[in-house]
Motif scaffolding. Structure first.
Motif, PDB file in Angstrom:
ATOM      1  N   ILE A   9     -17.100   3.657   4.109  1.00  0.00           N
ATOM      2  CA  ILE A   9     -17.529   3.729   2.701  1.00  0.00           C
ATOM      3  C   ILE A   9     -16.547   2.983   1.800  1.00  0.00           C
ATOM      4  CG2 ILE A   9     -17.798   5.304   0.739  1.00  0.00           C
ATOM      5  CD1 ILE A   9     -18.945   7.346   2.727  1.00  0.00           C
ATOM      6  N   LEU A  10     -15.249   3.223   1.978  1.00  0.00           N
ATOM      7  CA  LEU A  10     -14.266   2.572   1.117  1.00  0.00           C
ATOM      8  C   LEU A  10     -14.186   1.075   1.400  1.00  0.00           C
ATOM      9  CD1 LEU A  10     -11.434   5.233   0.893  1.00  0.00           C
ATOM     10  CD2 LEU A  10     -13.058   4.540  -0.857  1.00  0.00           C
ATOM     11  N   GLY A  11     -14.429   0.679   2.657  1.00  0.00           N
ATOM     12  CA  GLY A  11     -14.482  -0.741   2.966  1.00  0.00           C
ATOM     13  C   GLY A  11     -15.636  -1.424   2.253  1.00  0.00           C
ATOM     14  N   ILE A  12     -16.783  -0.775   2.221  1.00  0.00           N
ATOM     15  CA  ILE A  12     -17.956  -1.333   1.526  1.00  0.00           C
ATOM     16  C   ILE A  12     -17.727  -1.367   0.019  1.00  0.00           C
ATOM     17  CG2 ILE A  12     -20.381  -0.902   0.969  1.00  0.00           C
ATOM     18  CD1 ILE A  12     -20.703   0.130   3.863  1.00  0.00           C
ATOM     19  N   ILE A  13     -17.135  -0.309  -0.541  1.00  0.00           N
ATOM     20  CA  ILE A  13     -16.831  -0.292  -1.981  1.00  0.00           C
ATOM     21  C   ILE A  13     -15.895  -1.446  -2.344  1.00  0.00           C
ATOM     22  CG2 ILE A  13     -15.564   0.976  -3.762  1.00  0.00           C
ATOM     23  CD1 ILE A  13     -16.731   3.547  -2.609  1.00  0.00           C
ATOM     24  N   ALA A  15      -7.569  -0.906   2.448  1.00  0.00           N
ATOM     25  CA  ALA A  15      -8.242   0.226   1.813  1.00  0.00           C
ATOM     26  C   ALA A  15      -9.010   1.040   2.845  1.00  0.00           C
ATOM     27  CB  ALA A  15      -9.176  -0.267   0.710  1.00  0.00           C
ATOM     28  N   ALA A  16      -9.688   0.353   3.755  1.00  0.00           N
ATOM     29  CA  ALA A  16     -10.426   1.061   4.805  1.00  0.00           C
ATOM     30  C   ALA A  16      -9.482   1.861   5.691  1.00  0.00           C
ATOM     31  CB  ALA A  16     -11.226   0.059   5.643  1.00  0.00           C
ATOM     32  N   GLY A  17      -8.346   1.290   6.034  1.00  0.00           N
ATOM     33  CA  GLY A  17      -7.402   1.989   6.905  1.00  0.00           C
ATOM     34  C   GLY A  17      -6.828   3.241   6.276  1.00  0.00           C
ATOM     35  N   PHE A  18      -6.481   3.157   5.006  1.00  0.00           N
ATOM     36  CA  PHE A  18      -5.875   4.306   4.347  1.00  0.00           C
ATOM     37  C   PHE A  18      -6.896   5.368   3.964  1.00  0.00           C
ATOM     38  CE2 PHE A  18      -2.161   1.666   4.191  1.00  0.00           C
ATOM     39  CZ  PHE A  18      -1.134   2.585   4.307  1.00  0.00           C
ATOM     40  N   ALA A  19      -8.164   5.094   4.206  1.00  0.00           N
ATOM     41  CA  ALA A  19      -9.177   6.146   4.057  1.00  0.00           C
ATOM     42  C   ALA A  19      -8.972   7.249   5.089  1.00  0.00           C
ATOM     43  CB  ALA A  19     -10.570   5.545   4.209  1.00  0.00           C
ATOM     44  N   SER A  20      -8.137   7.000   6.079  1.00  0.00           N
ATOM     45  CA  SER A  20      -7.781   8.040   7.049  1.00  0.00           C
ATOM     46  C   SER A  20      -6.450   8.695   6.717  1.00  0.00           C
ATOM     47  CB  SER A  20      -7.698   7.436   8.453  1.00  0.00           C
ATOM     48  OG  SER A  20      -6.604   6.521   8.546  1.00  0.00           O
ATOM     49  N   ASN A  21      -5.795   8.219   5.665  1.00  0.00           N
ATOM     50  CA  ASN A  21      -4.426   8.659   5.421  1.00  0.00           C
ATOM     51  C   ASN A  21      -4.094   8.728   3.931  1.00  0.00           C
ATOM     52  OD1 ASN A  21      -1.924   9.388   6.911  1.00  0.00           O
ATOM     53  ND2 ASN A  21      -1.046   7.692   5.763  1.00  0.00           N
ATOM     54  N   GLY A  22      -4.900   9.463   3.162  1.00  0.00           N
ATOM     55  CA  GLY A  22      -4.523   9.717   1.780  1.00  0.00           C
ATOM     56  C   GLY A  22      -5.417   9.120   0.724  1.00  0.00           C
ATOM     57  N   LEU A  23      -6.475   8.392   1.122  1.00  0.00           N
ATOM     58  CA  LEU A  23      -7.295   7.693   0.146  1.00  0.00           C
ATOM     59  C   LEU A  23      -8.736   8.196   0.192  1.00  0.00           C
ATOM     60  CD1 LEU A  23      -7.304   5.334  -1.922  1.00  0.00           C
ATOM     61  CD2 LEU A  23      -8.055   3.852  -0.053  1.00  0.00           C
ATOM     62  N   THR A  24      -9.268   8.498  -0.971  1.00  0.00           N
ATOM     63  CA  THR A  24     -10.677   8.856  -1.095  1.00  0.00           C
ATOM     64  C   THR A  24     -11.253   8.110  -2.295  1.00  0.00           C
ATOM     65  OG1 THR A  24     -10.304  10.737  -2.596  1.00  0.00           O
ATOM     66  CG2 THR A  24     -10.244  11.182  -0.206  1.00  0.00           C
ATOM     67  N   VAL A  25     -12.565   8.159  -2.433  1.00  0.00           N
ATOM     68  CA  VAL A  25     -13.211   7.524  -3.581  1.00  0.00           C
ATOM     69  C   VAL A  25     -12.629   8.057  -4.885  1.00  0.00           C
ATOM     70  CG1 VAL A  25     -15.401   7.278  -4.824  1.00  0.00           C
ATOM     71  CG2 VAL A  25     -15.367   7.099  -2.323  1.00  0.00           C
ATOM     72  N   ARG A  26     -12.397   9.339  -4.945  1.00  0.00           N
ATOM     73  CA  ARG A  26     -11.942   9.969  -6.182  1.00  0.00           C
ATOM     74  C   ARG A  26     -10.540   9.524  -6.582  1.00  0.00           C
ATOM     75  NH1 ARG A  26     -12.056  16.531  -7.309  1.00  0.00           N
ATOM     76  NH2 ARG A  26     -11.676  16.423  -9.548  1.00  0.00           N
ATOM     77  N   THR A  27      -9.690   9.233  -5.617  1.00  0.00           N
ATOM     78  CA  THR A  27      -8.325   8.822  -5.951  1.00  0.00           C
ATOM     79  C   THR A  27      -8.176   7.305  -6.023  1.00  0.00           C
ATOM     80  OG1 THR A  27      -7.665   8.929  -3.612  1.00  0.00           O
ATOM     81  CG2 THR A  27      -7.318  10.897  -4.958  1.00  0.00           C
ATOM     82  N   PHE A  28      -9.131   6.561  -5.439  1.00  0.00           N
ATOM     83  CA  PHE A  28      -9.052   5.109  -5.406  1.00  0.00           C
ATOM     84  C   PHE A  28      -9.568   4.481  -6.697  1.00  0.00           C
ATOM     85  CE2 PHE A  28     -10.814   1.171  -2.939  1.00  0.00           C
ATOM     86  CZ  PHE A  28      -9.816   0.378  -3.482  1.00  0.00           C
ATOM     87  N   LEU A  29     -10.707   4.946  -7.181  1.00  0.00           N
ATOM     88  CA  LEU A  29     -11.368   4.286  -8.305  1.00  0.00           C
ATOM     89  C   LEU A  29     -10.549   4.263  -9.593  1.00  0.00           C
ATOM     90  CD1 LEU A  29     -15.123   5.309  -7.856  1.00  0.00           C
ATOM     91  CD2 LEU A  29     -13.951   3.221  -7.122  1.00  0.00           C
ATOM     92  N   ILE A  76     -18.097  14.911   5.326  1.00  0.00           N
ATOM     93  CA  ILE A  76     -17.836  13.724   4.516  1.00  0.00           C
ATOM     94  C   ILE A  76     -18.062  13.975   3.027  1.00  0.00           C
ATOM     95  CG2 ILE A  76     -20.165  12.800   4.794  1.00  0.00           C
ATOM     96  CD1 ILE A  76     -16.804  10.876   4.572  1.00  0.00           C
ATOM     97  N   GLY A  77     -19.005  14.854   2.668  1.00  0.00           N
ATOM     98  CA  GLY A  77     -19.227  15.160   1.262  1.00  0.00           C
ATOM     99  C   GLY A  77     -17.989  15.729   0.596  1.00  0.00           C
ATOM    100  N   LYS A  78     -17.310  16.636   1.297  1.00  0.00           N
ATOM    101  CA  LYS A  78     -16.067  17.194   0.766  1.00  0.00           C
ATOM    102  C   LYS A  78     -14.975  16.129   0.700  1.00  0.00           C
ATOM    103  CE  LYS A  78     -16.945  21.705   2.947  1.00  0.00           C
ATOM    104  NZ  LYS A  78     -16.436  22.672   3.951  1.00  0.00           N
ATOM    105  N   MET A  79     -14.933  15.282   1.724  1.00  0.00           N
ATOM    106  CA  MET A  79     -13.830  14.325   1.837  1.00  0.00           C
ATOM    107  C   MET A  79     -13.892  13.248   0.762  1.00  0.00           C
ATOM    108  SD  MET A  79     -12.714  12.254   5.256  1.00  0.00           S
ATOM    109  CE  MET A  79     -11.179  11.349   5.283  1.00  0.00           C
ATOM    110  N   ILE A  80     -15.089  12.765   0.442  1.00  0.00           N
ATOM    111  CA  ILE A  80     -15.221  11.681  -0.530  1.00  0.00           C
ATOM    112  C   ILE A  80     -14.600  12.060  -1.872  1.00  0.00           C
ATOM    113  CG2 ILE A  80     -16.900  10.451  -1.963  1.00  0.00           C
ATOM    114  CD1 ILE A  80     -18.709  10.278   0.461  1.00  0.00           C
ATOM    115  N   TRP A  81     -14.800  13.315  -2.293  1.00  0.00           N
ATOM    116  CA  TRP A  81     -14.324  13.728  -3.614  1.00  0.00           C
ATOM    117  C   TRP A  81     -13.044  14.543  -3.537  1.00  0.00           C
ATOM    118  CZ3 TRP A  81     -16.333  10.821  -6.994  1.00  0.00           C
ATOM    119  CH2 TRP A  81     -17.653  10.378  -6.859  1.00  0.00           C
ATOM    120  N   PHE A  82     -12.442  14.575  -2.364  1.00  0.00           N
ATOM    121  CA  PHE A  82     -11.210  15.338  -2.206  1.00  0.00           C
ATOM    122  C   PHE A  82     -10.084  14.667  -2.997  1.00  0.00           C
ATOM    123  CE2 PHE A  82      -7.340  16.467   0.285  1.00  0.00           C
ATOM    124  CZ  PHE A  82      -7.392  17.835   0.097  1.00  0.00           C
ATOM    125  N   ARG A  83      -9.261  15.487  -3.635  1.00  0.00           N
ATOM    126  CA  ARG A  83      -8.150  14.956  -4.423  1.00  0.00           C
ATOM    127  C   ARG A  83      -6.868  15.628  -3.983  1.00  0.00           C
ATOM    128  NH1 ARG A  83      -7.639  15.580 -10.931  1.00  0.00           N
ATOM    129  NH2 ARG A  83      -5.969  17.016 -10.429  1.00  0.00           N
TER     130      ARG A  83
END
Length: 451
Positions: free
Chosen positions: A294-298, A321-335, A266-273
């Motif tokens: 995580i993205l649902g809570i954010i 947002a929570a759903g697309f966290a499995s398909n192209g969305l991470t904290v780094r690309t969402f914010l 998950i550490g790699k995934m959160i900041w993956f771009r």
């Protein structure tokens, strides 16, 4: 020895994947009973949901009068989606999970077990005509339920038709299936226009389908033009209760992800771009569950931070947002895109306030907290591939553009496409592609995995 990929190391069986989301569906149903004053009111409220025109921005919380029937509707719809996936041998990859979560969210915002099936039939029928396995089209089919209001409007709420009449049911079913066929066709060709820079490809396709259906209905005097909802039609003052329900479900996803072994990635995934694609295949199912939580809570926290109200519409965008966290969305690309919407709303609201003689700060904060701008901010997750490919400033720019355009596009399809943000984002990605394709160092190609 051949090195195992991340997804292979975090492999989870399809049965376990289905059980995780079936349990989520049961969570929603339990909430339905918990939040309902009585069983009779639970059922009577559900009948209101099933027989409502369900146009864009239909907040089932407010129209029913309690929360229980809306949660029941969401849970039952999720179980319906999982059943169709099972019957068609569909694997739960990124796009399929995102589609299911959008159904979960929009069950509070216009979808129900009566109106969703007509666009689904249209998409699957188009796939069968193209001689494609149905399992390759189920995600698009459930994304296409953005056009669910087509049936409900014609069957229950068009002025020129007698509501609940056989003619109204027939026309609703006909145009609902026709809309699904259009979406199936357009979803195949639109990636060539936006080059995979939006995650909401089907929302873009459905926006065009909604525009065409609206014009066709008007030609036969079957259209509607009146936007039926006022500010009082949206529930307010329930932030703590509704956010608590959301947080419980997102924590469930996080805990399930850790139990299934997703903590190491998950550490790699959160900041993956990246530009997008199924993260279930890249990282594994378990890390995606954690990322979803995580993205649902954010997203939920953002509503609180800007002083907004949580209602059925907001549920829809948060679950998206929570759903697309499995398909192209991470904290780094969402914010970045979310920040772009916030900044643009703050500036335009403040300037508009000054023009009207009301000062800058109060109007700026009011616009940021407006329902339309919160929806725009959270739904801006759909443009995440821009930040993934070209960086933070490109993401800020397209988020700002989205905040300006999105409030003007729903009239095109007369509020019958629930994914209005998808249409706005698709237009932006198509028009700005020649510009931002020259900003980034890395170049990308359209992703066939985009839903």
């Amino acid at each position: 020895m051949k090195k195992m990929s991340n997804s292979q190391r975090n492999s989870v069986s399809e049965n376990k994947k289905f059980l995780v989301f079936a349990a989520l569906g049961l969570f929603l149903i339990v909430f339905g009973f918990y939040f309902s004053p009585s069983f009779e009111q639970l059922i009577s409220g559900y009948l209101i949901i099933l027989s409502h025109p369900s146009l864009l921005e239909f907040d089932s919380f407010a129209h029913v009068g309690h929360f229980g029937s809306s949660f029941l509707n969401s849970g039952l719809l999720l179980l319906c989606v999982l059943l169709v996936y099972k019957l068609t041998n569909t694997k739960l990859q990124g796009g399929q999970i995102a589609a299911a979560m959008m159904v979960v969210g929009f069950a509070f915002y216009g979808k129900n077990p009566v109106n969703v099936w007509f666009p689904v039939i249209g998409v699957l029928g188009y796939a069968a005509w193209q001689k494609r396995p149905l399992s390759t089209a189920t995600a698009t089919a459930f994304f296409s339920t953005t056009l669910s209001p087509v049936f409900s409007v014609l069957a229950f709420g068009t002025p020129s038709l007698q509501p609940f009449s056989p003619q109204a049911y027939f026309l609703g079913a006909f145009f609902g299936i026709f809309g699904g066929i259009l979406v199936g066709f357009l979803a195949d060709i639109l990636p060539n226009m936006h080059r995979g820079y939006i995650l909401f490809n089907t929302g873009y396709a459905a926006g065009f389908a909604g525009i065409f259906i609206t014009a066709l209905l008007r030609a036969f005097n079957l259209g509607h033009d009146q936007f039926p909802y006022q500010a009082s039609d949206f529930v307010s003052g329930a932030n703590l209760t509704l956010s608590a329900a959301l947080i419980i479900m997102f924590l469930y996803l996080i805990v399930a992800g850790f139990i299934l072994g997703g903590g190491s990635e998950i550490g790699k995934m959160i900041w993956f771009r990246s530009k997008g694609g199924s993260y279930v295949e890249k990282f594994g199912f378990a890390p995606c569950l954690i990322n979803m939580g995580i993205l649902g809570i954010i997203s939920t926290a953002y509503v609180f931070l800007v002083g907004g109200q949580i209602n059925g519409c907001i549920f829809a965008c948060i679950w998206t947002a929570a759903g697309f966290a499995s398909n192209g969305l991470t904290v780094r690309t969402f914010l970045p895109a979310m920040a772009g919407v916030f900044i643009a709303a703050f500036i335009t609201g403040g300037v508009a306030g000054m023009v009207a003689g009301n000062g800058f700060l109060d109007p700026a904060l009011a616009k940021v907290a407006a329902r339309s701008m919160i929806l725009a901010a959270v739904f801006s997750c759909g443009i995440a591939p821009v930040a993934g490919e070209h960086g933070m400033f490109a993401g800020l720019f397209v988020g700002a553009a989205h905040s300006i355009l999105v409030t003007n596009t729903s009239a095109f399809h007369t509020w019958m496409s629930l994914y209005n943000n998808g249409l706005s984002l698709g237009i932006i990605a198509t028009l700005l592609y020649p510009i931002y394709s020259r900003w980034g160092i890395r170049k990308g190609t359209a992703s066939s995995a985009s839903p």
